[in-house]
Design an enzyme around this catalytic site. Sequence first.
Site, PDB file in Angstrom:
ATOM      1  CE  LYS A 276      -3.713  -2.044   2.859  1.00 36.53           C
ATOM      2  NZ  LYS A 276      -4.855  -1.829   2.083  1.00 36.53           N
ATOM      3  NE  ARG A 350     -10.962 -10.023  -1.871  1.00 37.27           N
ATOM      4  CZ  ARG A 350     -11.253  -8.888  -2.727  1.00 37.27           C
ATOM      5  NH1 ARG A 350     -11.605  -9.134  -3.894  1.00 37.27           N
ATOM      6  NH2 ARG A 350     -11.095  -7.649  -2.247  1.00 37.27           N
TER       7      ARG A 350
END
Length: 500
Positions: A276, A350
Amino acid sequence: MSDAVKVGFVPFSAAARGTLVVFCDEALKFGSVASKALGDAAGTIKRAAAATRFKGKSGSALDLLAPEGLKVGRLIVVGAGKATDLKEFDVLKLGGAVAGKIGAADTAVTVIAELPGGAMNADQAASIASGILLRAYKFDRYKTKKKDDDQGPVNIGLSLAVADVAATKKAYASAGAVVDGVVLARELVNEPPNVLYPDEFAKRAAQLKKLGVEVQILDVPAMTRLKMGALLGVSQGSAHDGRTVIMRWNGGKKGEQPIAFVGKGVCFDTGGISIKPSASMEDMKGDMGGAACVVGLMHALAARKAKVNVVGAIGLVENMPDGNAQRPGDIVTSMSGQTIEIINTDAEGRLVLADVLWYVAQKHKPKFMVDLATLTGAIMVALGTDHAGLFSNNDELAQRLTDVGLSTGEKVWRMPLGPEYDKQIDSQFADMKNTGSRNGGSITAAQFLQRFVDGTPWAHLDIAGTAMGAPKTDINRSWGSGYGVRLLNALVAEYYEAKK
Ligand code: MN
Ligand code: ZN
């Protein structure tokens, strides 16, 4: 538990000390107990109200120092709006307003739990206490110096004067359990990531044993035996090993099918190799907000001895870049046997949930599963920070979550699922890939999760906008909000708990 404010319950007849807090409506009317306590000060209050244009609007307040005709040093009149037909959440917010007004008050505060129409009932009085404690919570463990201008409550002993002390104490035994659960969830979200890594998080969850919760911790060898390749792929780049924690509260009938709550617990998310940008990366200590909610919820249910069988399951990992970290292009095999091509290592939540959902569906065969995850930034683009995204394969469960969202103020908004979104996560090399395109990013994430629930009735709450950093509210001033604990506690209480 917040140590700044301590709430005790006293009868209406107890004399007020320090600061007195009373409620009025928009006609500036008081109940009979408050009126009696105010006695000769009525004229003073009228003059002060006129001078400040105080109209008794809900949550507004009139603050009088050393009011003429009263023995107390300070009087706070809190507006309760029309003060009729107040819902539980309205009363909770009134409690929050009280805590917001007392500030760095005198150390003794008396609050008269009475509306102009009469005494608050035991549940309402307990909600006032809950609202006060939720609002007063602060995370300041790591501040070694107190600032002079710190206006936060300082060790306030607050007496809530009520019509029926015994009944209020009984109501508060339940309500206070939920407050403690919310506070626990906030604590976990607020803790820094060098302190709260997967093993430490698991240890904190294990403290629920004191309340009678069964806690099982799966370490890396145990998860390897279970073939949790999706979760393990995420955690392999970290010096801190991953954990899965299974909590069971058996408050229902023996052998009755449980309900289940599953939380994403990414204790820190750098994004991994798909790293990120630096700006705000520190917020990714809160990427375990789903897991924090599940632990807080289990605390609440166990502490109030909820008559229901519940499984709480959390997948705890740290997503780091490293020589051993998972790469874009890797293909992992999940516990379900389905293979996943990793496109972006930052879509890790996920992958963690895929294995935990599958494990819970297989092992515990729950009536339903609700998962909570700070899953996608896209949900904030869609809904802002006032609603969590709700995705579900079951209309009844979705409706119930929507209803308790409105009654608790922890609102959800249902988003679509549908096979037309599946092609975004088709992979040319594996059964699926872990990200779709930018468009509909929250939906494809939910569509991915649905492949791991094995037909179990299920709802997914994307809490990326609500679990942390959301705007401050009447009952929360903390970065970690504890979102979801009150919502899911209400879901259980309303629909799934045996009535007494
Ligand atoms: Mn991520
Ligand atoms: Zn994440």
